[in-house]
Design a protein around this motif. Structure first.
Motif, mmCIF file in Angstrom:
data_model
loop_
_atom_site.group_PDB
_atom_site.id
_atom_site.type_symbol
_atom_site.label_atom_id
_atom_site.label_comp_id
_atom_site.label_asym_id
_atom_site.label_seq_id
_atom_site.Cartn_x
_atom_site.Cartn_y
_atom_site.Cartn_z
ATOM 1 N N LYS A 1 57.451 42.971 26.555
ATOM 2 C CA LYS A 1 58.006 43.033 24.609
ATOM 3 C C LYS A 1 59.439 43.862 25.275
ATOM 4 O O LYS A 1 60.344 43.912 24.864
ATOM 5 C CB LYS A 1 57.020 42.825 24.657
ATOM 6 C CG LYS A 1 56.470 42.284 24.510
ATOM 7 C CD LYS A 1 55.500 42.474 23.057
ATOM 8 C CE LYS A 1 53.839 40.905 22.561
ATOM 9 N NZ LYS A 1 52.869 42.178 21.435
ATOM 10 N N GLU B 1 51.639 42.517 29.646
ATOM 11 C CA GLU B 1 52.875 42.197 28.299
ATOM 12 C C GLU B 1 53.504 43.268 27.157
ATOM 13 O O GLU B 1 54.331 42.396 27.020
ATOM 14 C CB GLU B 1 51.259 41.810 27.053
ATOM 15 C CG GLU B 1 51.887 41.161 25.609
ATOM 16 C CD GLU B 1 50.959 40.688 24.900
ATOM 17 O OE1 GLU B 1 51.200 40.495 24.187
ATOM 18 O OE2 GLU B 1 49.598 40.632 25.185
ATOM 19 N N ASN B 2 52.855 43.999 27.784
ATOM 20 C CA ASN B 2 53.775 45.395 26.323
ATOM 21 C C ASN B 2 55.562 45.878 28.034
ATOM 22 O O ASN B 2 56.355 45.285 26.313
ATOM 23 C CB ASN B 2 53.061 46.819 26.344
ATOM 24 C CG ASN B 2 52.095 46.925 26.182
ATOM 25 O OD1 ASN B 2 51.723 46.216 25.383
ATOM 26 N ND2 ASN B 2 50.974 48.252 26.735
ATOM 27 N N SER C 1 46.740 42.712 32.505
ATOM 28 C CA SER C 1 47.385 41.884 31.607
ATOM 29 C C SER C 1 48.346 42.494 30.244
ATOM 30 O O SER C 1 49.520 42.299 29.341
ATOM 31 C CB SER C 1 46.253 40.715 30.825
ATOM 32 O OG SER C 1 45.612 41.159 29.713
ATOM 33 N N GLU C 2 47.506 43.179 29.445
ATOM 34 C CA GLU C 2 48.634 44.278 28.589
ATOM 35 C C GLU C 2 49.651 44.796 29.518
ATOM 36 O O GLU C 2 50.589 44.686 28.067
ATOM 37 C CB GLU C 2 46.628 44.516 27.696
ATOM 38 C CG GLU C 2 46.048 44.239 27.052
ATOM 39 C CD GLU C 2 44.865 45.447 26.540
ATOM 40 O OE1 GLU C 2 44.019 45.362 25.466
ATOM 41 O OE2 GLU C 2 44.822 46.415 27.466
#
Length: 397
Positions: free
Chosen positions: A156, A152-153, A148-149
């Protein structure tokens, strides 16, 4: 939305705003920078906080890049002299400012676009050059980030790219800058040089006694004997003193009884997973689970290999879905949950229920603690014995 941004960027207000954005990204507007990494926040850009975890991850990545260039890992002092911490803070602040602006304009990234980014990343390619789920999981685990990280990165990053291209995509590089870059890349030099060594230089004549005496007279200070002193050093610290202490079993047992309420081991589970990117694989595992087929048999039948995630407590698992699933299963049970590239099968191969630590298991730690407590008291006494005569001597002088 992007067309509107492009039109706005070409207007005078848009150009002025872009100029302010560039100045802001150059270092202004970064408030409350905390030099101690003990806090969870190291900097704040507007409403966005830069956490210590973000800083440490990017700082380590930058150190690795420097190590690849110089052939070794730089020390903390070398990293500061190279400007690595300020460079990392500047990059994070720049990204935070762009993220805020992207959010204000409502920019987003579709799941299809994220899937394309994931599958085109060469870091996750297998031996055939295609996306490999096992490699993807291994890279994320070594990097210390969750699926998930990562998503998300990447989302962005894609939003920032949309914003920058919309505002500055039509900007032309100045001719002077273009010439400088071309010269730096394309210029060549032809160098003639000679090597000076003992083979092509005549040896100087040996000095005479008068020349030696004159030189010594002019450089007398260079040939004076340096004062030296012999010093005996005693290593004095609580840890050194604690190593000489012997704690009897009775004291250990008494301390265990006093503190055993706090000596509790958390439950741990040994977890492995298989990424099921194919819908047919996911269905095969679902059918196998209903039929009572073991996890290992399903892995073998489908020609897969399981990735070992380790023996972990639930608090050590950053992925909430993974933690909830793993700690709701019985030993040798498995569950199928959502993943980044499809479904994944989570298997618990062993469970250590934890609970009360026995005296035998806690004995060594308790002995070390009691020895250190005694050493600290003795250390304070010895320190007083050393400092008191020194203070009297200083007062006398």
């Amino acid at each position: 939305m992007l067309d509107s941004l492009r039109i706005f960027a070409k207007s005078w207000p848009g150009k002025i705003m872009g100029g302010f954005l560039l100045v802001g990204l150059a270092g202004f507007g970064i408030n409350n920078v905390i030099t101690s990494l003990g806090s969870n926040t190291v900097a704040r850009v507007g409403d966005v906080e830069i956490t210590s975890r973000d800083f440490l991850r990017d700082y380590q990545n930058q150190l690795n890049r420097v190590a690849n260039q110089i052939g070794r890992m730089p020390t903390s002092e070398e990293a500061v002299s190279l400007g690595v911490p300020s460079m990392v803070i500047g990059d994070l602040a720049q990204n935070a400012a762009l993220d805020q602006m992207a959010n204000n304009y409502g920019l987003g990234v579709s799941e299809d676009r994220l899937s394309q980014i994931l599958r085109r990343d060469p870091n996750f390619s297998g031996t055939l050059g295609n996306f490999d789920p096992t490699t993807f999981s291994d890279v994320l685990r070594r990097s210390g980030i969750t699926e998930s990280e990562y998503l998300e990165n990447e989302a962005k990053s894609a939003q920032r790219q949309q914003l920058v291209l919309s505002l500055f995509g039509d900007t032309q590089l100045p001719e002077a800058a273009s010439k400088l870059i071309n010269r730096f890349i394309g210029d060549k030099r032809t160098i003639d040089y000679i090597v000076l060594n003992e083979t092509n230089i005549d040896a100087p004549p040996a000095p005479t006694e008068d020349e030696l005496a004159a030189y010594l007279k002019d450089h007398q200070s260079d040939y004076r004997t340096v004062e030296t002193r012999a010093v005996k050093v005693i290593a004095l610290s609580p840890d050194v003193l604690a190593a000489s202490k012997t704690i009897d079993d009775a004291a250990i047992s008494a301390e265990y009884e006093r503190t055993k309420a706090s000596l509790v081991k958390p439950e741990t589970r040994t977890i492995e997973q298989v990424v099921l990117t194919d819908a047919n694989l996911a269905q095969a595992f679902e059918d196998g689970k209903v039929a009572g087929t073991s996890f290992s048999d399903l892995v073998t039948e489908n020609g897969l290999s399981a990735t070992q995630l380790g023996t972990l407590t639930q608090a050590q698992i950053n992925d909430a879905d993974l933690g909830d699933a793993a700690f709701s299963l019985p030993e040798d049970g498995f569950a199928i949950i959502d993943g980044v590239a499809g479904k994944r099968a989570i298997h618990v191969s062993a469970i250590d229920v934890g609970g009360q630590t026995s005296l035998e298991d806690a004995k060594a730690d308790i002995a070390n603690k009691l020895a250190l407590d005694e050493a600290k008291k003795e250390y304070a006494t010895i320190l007083d014995q050393i400092e008191e005569p020194a203070c009297r001597l200083q007062a006398y002088w």
